[in-house]
Design an enzyme around this catalytic site. Structure first.
Site, PDB file in Angstrom:
ATOM      1  N   TYR A 131       3.991   8.918 -16.691  1.00  0.00           N
ATOM      2  CA  TYR A 131       3.147   8.106 -15.805  1.00  0.00           C
ATOM      3  C   TYR A 131       4.021   7.212 -14.933  1.00  0.00           C
ATOM      4  O   TYR A 131       3.864   7.179 -13.703  1.00  0.00           O
ATOM      5  CB  TYR A 131       2.177   7.270 -16.637  1.00  0.00           C
ATOM      6  CG  TYR A 131       1.247   6.415 -15.806  1.00  0.00           C
ATOM      7  CD1 TYR A 131       0.137   6.980 -15.185  1.00  0.00           C
ATOM      8  CD2 TYR A 131       1.479   5.055 -15.641  1.00  0.00           C
ATOM      9  CE1 TYR A 131      -0.719   6.205 -14.420  1.00  0.00           C
ATOM     10  CE2 TYR A 131       0.634   4.274 -14.876  1.00  0.00           C
ATOM     11  CZ  TYR A 131      -0.470   4.846 -14.275  1.00  0.00           C
ATOM     12  OH  TYR A 131      -1.309   4.078 -13.509  1.00  0.00           O
TER      13      TYR A 131
ATOM     14  N   SER B  56       1.694   1.951  -9.436  1.00  0.00           N
ATOM     15  CA  SER B  56       1.654   1.194 -10.683  1.00  0.00           C
ATOM     16  C   SER B  56       2.867   0.283 -10.821  1.00  0.00           C
ATOM     17  O   SER B  56       3.978   0.630 -10.392  1.00  0.00           O
ATOM     18  CB  SER B  56       1.626   2.148 -11.876  1.00  0.00           C
ATOM     19  OG  SER B  56       1.723   1.439 -13.102  1.00  0.00           O
TER      20      SER B  56
END
Length: 268
Positions: A173, A160
């Protein structure tokens, strides 16, 4: 005496093929996972479609795949035994594994200032368990099969942009995706001796049904404005990059973290 004929006919390691490979895609019941499975199937590969609890959605993914020989590989990746069961179902159904795409992930909001300690600890536990440990466990299980088979292989991790720019409402995350990038680079060095390339993609915001509500109204306008292209990515654009990283042509890209964010976050 060695002759030209003996050199051309003697057995040896076969080059990593561009298609016809056996591919496990984790978290493939919908969204990006479905697009990934479809891209590999359209390439002529056989795909094991992993799902956790969304069997009906996974069956829709399976039915959408071009070609034949695809299988479902359900199971809970949050435990080592669950990950092992998934890898065994995939390898058993396909007759081996040549490519692993680590796509399954948890991404739930937990901003520190408004999240209780109990909720905070639980959020970190779930993110670490699925995003990092499941990725590590599947990578081990798949790579050992690739080593035993010979002929090399590929592992591609879905990371990400948040690993680099910070995720204030989703810190676990961002942290676990940064760890996934680092894991991929460590494995790239270790597994090169076996002809196994390992790389990661770092997408920015991309459109799936899971985030469709965030792309409406003012919030959606702000998200699209993050990129000078004035839009977000499609899942197919991410899948195309993953397909290339899993190809024979991408061996020299092993160890890379490929940014896919439409110039919405630039780094050196």
């Amino acid at each position: 005496m060695t002759t030209v004929e003996s050199l051309t006919t003697s057995p040896g390691p076969q080059p990593f093929p561009p298609s016809g490979r056996r591919v496990l895609v984790s978290g493939a019941s919908r969204g990006l996972g479905r697009a990934l499975a479809q891209a590999f199937a359209a390439n002529g590969d056989q795909v094991a479609v992993h799902f956790g609890s969304r069997r009906e959605e996974a069956e829709k993914t399976l039915a959408s795949l071009a070609g034949a020989g695809h299988v479902l590989a359900g199971g809970d990746l949050s435990t080592p035994d669950g990950a092992q069961a998934v890898a065994e179902r995939a390898a058993g159904g396909l007759g081996g594994l040549d490519v692993l795409v680590n796509n399954a992930a948890v991404n739930l909001p937990h901003p520190l200032a408004t999240t209780s300690y109990e909720e905070w600890a639980a959020a970190w536990q779930s993110h670490v368990t699925v995003n990092l440990l499941a990725t590590a466990n599947l990578s081990h299980l798949a790579a050992r099969r690739m080593i035993e088979q010979g002929g090399g292989g590929r592992i591609v991790n879905v990371g990400s942009r948040g690993a680099f720019r910070g995720e204030p409402d989703h810190p676990a995350y961002g942290a676990t995706k940064a760890a996934v990038h680092a894991l991929g680079q460590s494995l790239a060095v270790h597994l090169a001796a076996y002809g196994i390339g390992v790389a990661s993609v770092a997408p920015g915001f991309f459109e799936t049904e899971r985030v469709a509500h965030r792309l409406s109204g003012a919030q959606g306008e702000a998200i699209r404005a993050q990129s000078p292209f004035g839009r977000v990515a499609s899942a197919d654009e991410i899948a195309t990059a993953v397909l290339w990283l899993a190809s024979p042509a991408a061996e020299w890209a092993s160890g890379t973290v490929l940014d896919l964010n439409g110039a919405s976050y630039l780094r050196t």
